[in-house]
Design an enzyme around this catalytic site. Sequence first.
Site, PDB file in Angstrom:
ATOM      1  N   CYS A 274      -3.003   5.629  -3.025  1.00 26.07           N
ATOM      2  CA  CYS A 274      -2.397   5.591  -4.365  1.00 26.07           C
ATOM      3  C   CYS A 274      -1.933   6.950  -4.873  1.00 26.07           C
ATOM      4  O   CYS A 274      -0.745   7.151  -5.114  1.00 26.07           O
ATOM      5  CB  CYS A 274      -3.394   5.000  -5.356  1.00 26.07           C
ATOM      6  SG  CYS A 274      -3.827   3.294  -4.976  1.00 26.07           S
TER       7      CYS A 274
HETATM    8  N1  LIG Z   1      -6.238  -0.491  -2.883  1.00 26.57           N
HETATM    9  C1  LIG Z   1      -6.266   0.166  -4.029  1.00 26.57           C
HETATM   10  O1  LIG Z   1      -7.081   1.064  -4.259  1.00 26.57           O
HETATM   11  C2  LIG Z   1      -5.311  -0.196  -5.146  1.00 26.57           C
HETATM   12  C3  LIG Z   1      -5.624   0.193  -6.449  1.00 26.57           C
HETATM   13  C4  LIG Z   1      -4.745  -0.114  -7.482  1.00 26.57           C
HETATM   14  C5  LIG Z   1      -3.552  -0.769  -7.179  1.00 26.57           C
HETATM   15  N2  LIG Z   1      -3.283  -1.138  -5.894  1.00 26.57           N
HETATM   16  C6  LIG Z   1      -2.025  -1.866  -5.651  1.00 26.57           C
HETATM   17  O2  LIG Z   1      -2.329  -3.208  -5.281  1.00 26.57           O
HETATM   18  C7  LIG Z   1      -1.379  -3.691  -4.342  1.00 26.57           C
HETATM   19  C8  LIG Z   1      -2.092  -4.221  -3.118  1.00 26.57           C
HETATM   20  O3  LIG Z   1      -2.859  -3.177  -2.539  1.00 26.57           O
HETATM   21  P1  LIG Z   1      -4.011  -3.477  -1.472  1.00 26.57           P
HETATM   22  O4  LIG Z   1      -4.619  -2.145  -1.193  1.00 26.57           O
HETATM   23  O5  LIG Z   1      -4.882  -4.596  -1.905  1.00 26.57           O
HETATM   24  O6  LIG Z   1      -3.123  -3.950  -0.223  1.00 26.57           O
HETATM   25  P2  LIG Z   1      -3.615  -4.588   1.152  1.00 26.57           P
HETATM   26  O7  LIG Z   1      -2.591  -4.215   2.161  1.00 26.57           O
HETATM   27  O8  LIG Z   1      -5.037  -4.230   1.399  1.00 26.57           O
HETATM   28  O9  LIG Z   1      -3.553  -6.173   0.897  1.00 26.57           O
HETATM   29  C9  LIG Z   1      -2.374  -6.867   0.619  1.00 26.57           C
HETATM   30  C10 LIG Z   1      -2.510  -8.333   1.072  1.00 26.57           C
HETATM   31  O10 LIG Z   1      -1.327  -9.039   0.671  1.00 26.57           O
HETATM   32  C11 LIG Z   1      -0.991  -9.969   1.700  1.00 26.57           C
HETATM   33  N3  LIG Z   1       0.410 -10.365   1.534  1.00 26.57           N
HETATM   34  C12 LIG Z   1       1.546  -9.677   1.824  1.00 26.57           C
HETATM   35  N4  LIG Z   1       2.633 -10.395   1.473  1.00 26.57           N
HETATM   36  C13 LIG Z   1       2.194 -11.560   0.954  1.00 26.57           C
HETATM   37  C14 LIG Z   1       2.833 -12.696   0.401  1.00 26.57           C
HETATM   38  N5  LIG Z   1       4.168 -12.766   0.296  1.00 26.57           N
HETATM   39  N6  LIG Z   1       2.063 -13.732  -0.024  1.00 26.57           N
HETATM   40  C15 LIG Z   1       0.718 -13.671   0.069  1.00 26.57           C
HETATM   41  N7  LIG Z   1       0.053 -12.610   0.576  1.00 26.57           N
HETATM   42  C16 LIG Z   1       0.778 -11.563   1.004  1.00 26.57           C
HETATM   43  C17 LIG Z   1      -1.303  -9.206   2.979  1.00 26.57           C
HETATM   44  O11 LIG Z   1      -1.434 -10.091   4.077  1.00 26.57           O
HETATM   45  C18 LIG Z   1      -2.622  -8.506   2.596  1.00 26.57           C
HETATM   46  O12 LIG Z   1      -3.746  -9.288   2.898  1.00 26.57           O
HETATM   47  C19 LIG Z   1      -0.415  -2.517  -4.089  1.00 26.57           C
HETATM   48  O13 LIG Z   1       0.688  -2.615  -4.949  1.00 26.57           O
HETATM   49  C20 LIG Z   1      -1.238  -1.310  -4.473  1.00 26.57           C
HETATM   50  O14 LIG Z   1      -0.436  -0.233  -4.878  1.00 26.57           O
HETATM   51  C21 LIG Z   1      -4.136  -0.890  -4.876  1.00 26.57           C
HETATM   52  O1  LIG Z   2     -12.161  15.884  -8.684  1.00 25.10           O
HETATM   53  C1  LIG Z   2     -11.619  15.246  -7.779  1.00 25.10           C
HETATM   54  C2  LIG Z   2     -11.734  13.836  -7.684  1.00 25.10           C
HETATM   55  C3  LIG Z   2     -11.077  13.190  -6.658  1.00 25.10           C
HETATM   56  N1  LIG Z   2     -10.365  13.878  -5.736  1.00 25.10           N
HETATM   57  C4  LIG Z   2      -9.653  13.150  -4.652  1.00 25.10           C
HETATM   58  O2  LIG Z   2      -8.804  12.164  -5.226  1.00 25.10           O
HETATM   59  C5  LIG Z   2      -8.568  11.120  -4.276  1.00 25.10           C
HETATM   60  C6  LIG Z   2      -8.687   9.750  -4.940  1.00 25.10           C
HETATM   61  O3  LIG Z   2     -10.011   9.488  -5.286  1.00 25.10           O
HETATM   62  P1  LIG Z   2     -10.495   8.193  -6.088  1.00 25.10           P
HETATM   63  O4  LIG Z   2      -9.927   8.199  -7.437  1.00 25.10           O
HETATM   64  O5  LIG Z   2     -11.974   8.131  -5.969  1.00 25.10           O
HETATM   65  O6  LIG Z   2      -9.951   6.996  -5.191  1.00 25.10           O
HETATM   66  P2  LIG Z   2      -8.784   5.925  -5.155  1.00 25.10           P
HETATM   67  O7  LIG Z   2      -9.397   4.724  -4.540  1.00 25.10           O
HETATM   68  O8  LIG Z   2      -7.594   6.535  -4.495  1.00 25.10           O
HETATM   69  O9  LIG Z   2      -8.405   5.505  -6.674  1.00 25.10           O
HETATM   70  C7  LIG Z   2      -7.309   6.047  -7.412  1.00 25.10           C
HETATM   71  O10 LIG Z   2      -6.119   5.321  -7.155  1.00 25.10           O
HETATM   72  C8  LIG Z   2      -6.167   3.912  -7.523  1.00 25.10           C
HETATM   73  C9  LIG Z   2      -4.839   3.277  -7.125  1.00 25.10           C
HETATM   74  O11 LIG Z   2      -3.822   3.521  -8.064  1.00 25.10           O
HETATM   75  C10 LIG Z   2      -6.420   3.772  -9.015  1.00 25.10           C
HETATM   76  O12 LIG Z   2      -6.518   2.385  -9.326  1.00 25.10           O
HETATM   77  C11 LIG Z   2      -7.715   4.506  -9.375  1.00 25.10           C
HETATM   78  O13 LIG Z   2      -7.884   4.456 -10.790  1.00 25.10           O
HETATM   79  C12 LIG Z   2      -7.634   5.953  -8.906  1.00 25.10           C
HETATM   80  O14 LIG Z   2      -8.870   6.638  -9.175  1.00 25.10           O
HETATM   81  C13 LIG Z   2      -9.562  11.360  -3.144  1.00 25.10           C
HETATM   82  O15 LIG Z   2      -8.880  11.975  -2.047  1.00 25.10           O
HETATM   83  C14 LIG Z   2     -10.564  12.335  -3.746  1.00 25.10           C
HETATM   84  O16 LIG Z   2     -11.169  13.150  -2.770  1.00 25.10           O
HETATM   85  C15 LIG Z   2     -10.264  15.261  -5.832  1.00 25.10           C
HETATM   86  O17 LIG Z   2      -9.602  15.907  -5.012  1.00 25.10           O
HETATM   87  N2  LIG Z   2     -10.910  15.918  -6.841  1.00 25.10           N
END
Ligand SMILES: NC(=O)c1ccc[n+]([C@@H]2O[C@H](COP(=O)([O-])OP(=O)(O)OC[C@H]3O[C@@H](n4cnc5c(N)ncnc54)[C@H](O)[C@@H]3O)[C@@H](O)[C@H]2O)c1
Ligand SMILES: O=c1ccn([C@@H]2O[C@H](COP(=O)(O)OP(=O)(O)O[C@H]3O[C@H](CO)[C@@H](O)[C@H](O)[C@H]3O)[C@@H](O)[C@H]2O)c(=O)[nH]1
Length: 443
Positions: A274
Amino acid sequence: MTSASLPRVSVVGLGKLGAPLAAVLASRGFTVIGLDVNKTFVDAMNAGKMPIVEPQLNELIAANKERLSATMDANEAVQKSDASFVIVPTPSDSTGFFSNRFVLQAMETLGKALRTKKGYHVVVITSTVMPGTTGTEIKAALEAASGRKVGPELGLCYNPEFIALGSVVRDMLYPDSILIGESDAKAGDMLQTIYLQMCEKKPPVQRMNFVNAELTKISVNTYVTTKISYANMLADLCDRLPGADVDVVTKALGADTRIGAKYLKGAMGYGGPCFPRDNVAFAALARKIGARADVAEATDRINNHQIERVSGLVAKFAKAGTRIALLGLSYKPQTPVVEESHSVKIAAKLADAGYIVTVHDPLAQDAALTVLGEKVVGASSLDSAVRDCDLLIVGTGWPEYKAIDPAWCKRNGQRLTILDLWRTLPADKFADVADVLYLGSGR
Ligand SMILES: NC(=O)c1ccc[n+]([C@@H]2O[C@H](COP(=O)([O-])OP(=O)(O)OC[C@H]3O[C@@H](n4cnc5c(N)ncnc54)[C@H](O)[C@@H]3O)[C@@H](O)[C@H]2O)c1
Ligand SMILES: O=c1ccn([C@@H]2O[C@H](COP(=O)(O)OP(=O)(O)O[C@H]3O[C@H](CO)[C@@H](O)[C@H](O)[C@H]3O)[C@@H](O)[C@H]2O)c(=O)[nH]1
C-alpha cells in the site's frame, strides 16, 4: 440485533483483506457469502482454513462456519445478500494510477446478477481506487450491467478499510473511524448499520460524497508516510552528527500532541502493498489535473533513497566479494509479504554490486527467493547464515533475531560488523564479539 434482522452480506474477493472482512462480519452475527474467481480460495473458505497468514483469521472462520460460505457463482452471492463488498486488486499501472480493471469485471458480474434480483441492494467498493472513479466509470459499469440506475433501488458506496497486515482482525473490530462515500443517504444508512454492528466500540462514522472519501483514503496514507520519511530524513542527519540519536529526537517530537508518536520511527523506510504506491498515485493524480504534490514526491524520494543509504554504508565496511548475510526479507515483521520490501531491494543491489549474499527470513524466504532468483542464496538456518558471513545486516526487525547467539558471531580474532537497520539487536549482548551499528545514530 439478531442475525435474521441484519442485512445479509456478500464479500467479492477473498484475499488478504476480503477473507478477514468475511470472517469478522460472520463473527458479529452477519450471514456472509464470499465470492471469488479463484477456486482455491472458495474451497478453502468452505473448508474453514484460508491459506493466508493473518492472526485470528482461521479461528474466526472455524468458529462461525454456520454463517459463512463461499461460491464462484455471482448469482448465488447476489441472491443471498443485501450488500456486496468488493475487495479485488487495484494494481498500479505504468503511470502510477490504480487500475480499476478487476473492479470493473466485478461490476459486470454483480450487475448481471442484479438483473434477476428483486429488492434493494448496496454495492460497496472497498478496494482502493483513484479519486474520481467511483462516481464515474465504476457507477457507469454497474448501471450498464444491472440495467438499474443508482438511486432508490440500487445503492453505491466507497468504503475503504484502514487495516494493517498482521492486525487486520483487530483493526476491523476497533477502527479509529469509518469512512463512507455514499450515492445517497439510504445506501450510507445501510452501510453505517452494518459497521455499528460489526465494530466492538462504536467508532465515529464520516459520511461524504465519493470523491472526498476516495481522496481521504489516499491522503491518510500519504500523510502517514510523510511522517516516516521525515523521521528518515532526521535519521540521515543524525548519522552524520556526533552524539545525535534519532530515537531520542523522535520520542521528544512525538510527545507534542500536534505531531504524535505513531509512525515516527526513523529506520529503513516503508514498503508493502500500500504505502509506496499511494504517494506515486497521489503525485500522478496531481500532475494530471495540474496541481502540485511536492510533499508526496519528496516523501517517495526519501523512501527510495534508503536503499542507496544502506548500500553506501555497506561499501564503507566491505569490498565486493565479501560474504554478506541479510536477515529479514518481508516488508515488516510477522508477514510473508515481500512486495516493495526494502530488504529485498537491498539484497538485489548488493548482489548486483558483486557481494556474495545469503538471505534469511522466518516466513518470507521462499517469496523473496522467487523475486531474487539466483542472485542470492537462501540460508538453511539462522545460525548458519550468521556463522558463515563476514558482514551481517538485519534488514527487517523480526523479534526472533534478538535471540541470535553472540557465539555465532565469533571470528578468529576479528570483530564482526553488524548493520542493524531497525535497532533490533541489543548491542551490549554482542559487545565482546561484534560492532552493532544502528542507523540514525551519530558516531
Ligand atoms: N492488503 C491490505 O493491506 C489492504 C489494505 C487496505 C486496502 N487494500 C486494498 O484492497 C484491495 C484488495 O487487496 P488484497 O490485499 O485483499 O488483494 P488480494 O490480491 O490479496 O485479494 C484479492 C482477491 O480478489 C479476487 N478477485 C480478483 N478479481 C475478482 C473478481 N472479478 N471477482 C471476484 N474475485 C476477484 C482474487 O482472486 C483474490 O482472491 C486492493 O484495492 C488494495 O489496495 C488492501
Ligand atoms: O514508524 C514507522 C512505522 C512503519 N514503517 C513502515 O511502514 C510500512 C507499513 O507498515 P504498516 O502500516 O504496519 O502496514 P500496512 O499493512 O502496509 O498498512 C498500511 O497500508 C494499508 C493499505 O492502504 C492501510 O490500510 C493501513 O492503514 C496502513 O497502515 C512498513 O514497511 C513499516 O516497516 C516505518 O518505516 N516507520
